[in-house]
Motif scaffolding. Sequence first.
Motif, short mmCIF file in Angstrom:
data_model
loop_
_atom_site.label_atom_id
_atom_site.label_comp_id
_atom_site.label_asym_id
_atom_site.label_seq_id
_atom_site.Cartn_x
_atom_site.Cartn_y
_atom_site.Cartn_z
N ALA A 9 0.93 -0.85 -8.96
CA ALA A 9 1.54 -2.17 -8.88
C ALA A 9 0.53 -3.23 -9.31
CB ALA A 9 2.02 -2.44 -7.46
N ASP A 13 4.29 -7.80 -9.47
CA ASP A 13 5.31 -6.97 -8.82
C ASP A 13 5.64 -7.42 -7.41
OD1 ASP A 13 5.61 -5.20 -11.03
OD2 ASP A 13 3.80 -4.12 -10.41
N VAL A 17 8.75 -5.57 -5.32
CA VAL A 17 8.28 -4.70 -4.24
C VAL A 17 8.78 -5.25 -2.90
CG1 VAL A 17 6.22 -3.92 -2.98
CG2 VAL A 17 6.31 -3.74 -5.48
N LEU A 20 12.33 -4.21 -2.39
CA LEU A 20 12.46 -2.80 -1.98
C LEU A 20 12.06 -2.61 -0.52
CD1 LEU A 20 11.20 -0.99 -5.18
CD2 LEU A 20 13.51 -0.96 -4.25
N PHE A 21 10.97 -3.25 -0.09
CA PHE A 21 10.57 -3.14 1.31
C PHE A 21 11.63 -3.76 2.23
CE2 PHE A 21 5.75 -2.70 0.41
CZ PHE A 21 5.87 -1.32 0.37
N PHE A 48 0.10 -8.38 0.33
CA PHE A 48 0.26 -7.69 -0.95
C PHE A 48 -1.06 -7.70 -1.73
CE2 PHE A 48 1.86 -7.43 -5.39
CZ PHE A 48 2.63 -6.28 -5.27
N LEU A 59 -0.80 1.41 -4.24
CA LEU A 59 0.57 0.91 -4.27
C LEU A 59 1.09 1.21 -5.67
CD1 LEU A 59 2.72 -0.56 -2.56
CD2 LEU A 59 1.94 -2.69 -3.60
N VAL A 61 4.36 1.85 -8.36
CA VAL A 61 5.75 1.48 -8.59
C VAL A 61 6.36 2.42 -9.63
CG1 VAL A 61 5.50 -0.94 -7.92
CG2 VAL A 61 5.14 -0.28 -10.30
N ARG A 63 9.20 2.38 -12.57
CA ARG A 63 9.95 1.45 -13.42
C ARG A 63 10.96 2.21 -14.27
NH1 ARG A 63 7.10 -3.36 -13.16
NH2 ARG A 63 4.86 -3.11 -12.85
N VAL A 68 11.29 -2.59 -11.58
CA VAL A 68 10.77 -1.82 -10.45
C VAL A 68 11.95 -1.31 -9.63
CG1 VAL A 68 9.40 -1.90 -8.33
CG2 VAL A 68 8.61 -3.11 -10.37
N VAL A 71 8.90 2.27 -4.97
CA VAL A 71 7.54 1.89 -4.57
C VAL A 71 7.00 2.93 -3.60
CG1 VAL A 71 8.32 0.38 -2.68
CG2 VAL A 71 6.09 -0.01 -3.72
N LEU A 73 3.52 3.45 -1.04
CA LEU A 73 2.31 2.91 -0.43
C LEU A 73 1.52 4.07 0.15
CD1 LEU A 73 0.53 0.55 0.51
CD2 LEU A 73 2.00 0.37 2.54
#
Length: 169
Positions: A9, A13, A17, A20-21, A48, A59, A61, A63, A68, A71, A73
């Motif tokens: 990432a 992003d 991101v 998505l979280f 971030f 982190l 991603v 695509r 994106v 993700v 982590l």
Amino acid sequence: MMDVTIEPATASDLKPVGRLFAEENRFHAELLPELFQVADPIMTPDWFGAVLSNPVQGLLVARVAGQVVGVLLLQEMTNPDDSIFRPRRYLYVDELVVAQAHRRLGIGERLMEAAEQWALYRGISELELNVWERNRGGIAFYEQLGYTTVRRRMKRNLRPPKFSQTSEV
């Protein structure tokens, strides 16, 4: 087959991101409302940026067509140096999120393959993760990838005792 790119990432992003979280946060709040609530915001630019600059975190991603859609982590971990546990390094998969519209297309597998490569590149040969017991889809996904249960965390909710005015504790 869809063209999926997995890469680290970048600062640009932050918003996708975060979306998505937030999607994952809503899923957990619905799955386990007694434990989770919807957070707004789910992450801050400072958090971030700290993750992006941390040498023991990753982190990544996924695509599709430049957007994106997933993700991952990661966190490099070590056991404490004590007399009980053997010293070891392992990679902890902290979060894995694939956008609802892109699930069951192999993106999660690709992200987990990237986690394995991330670990091996750093000389780490073990990956660990947590998955909530009610998340049957998540459990099935990880089992399909070869993960096994090592430890089970359990809880019990207690009810307060009903005391009368004359009860003594």
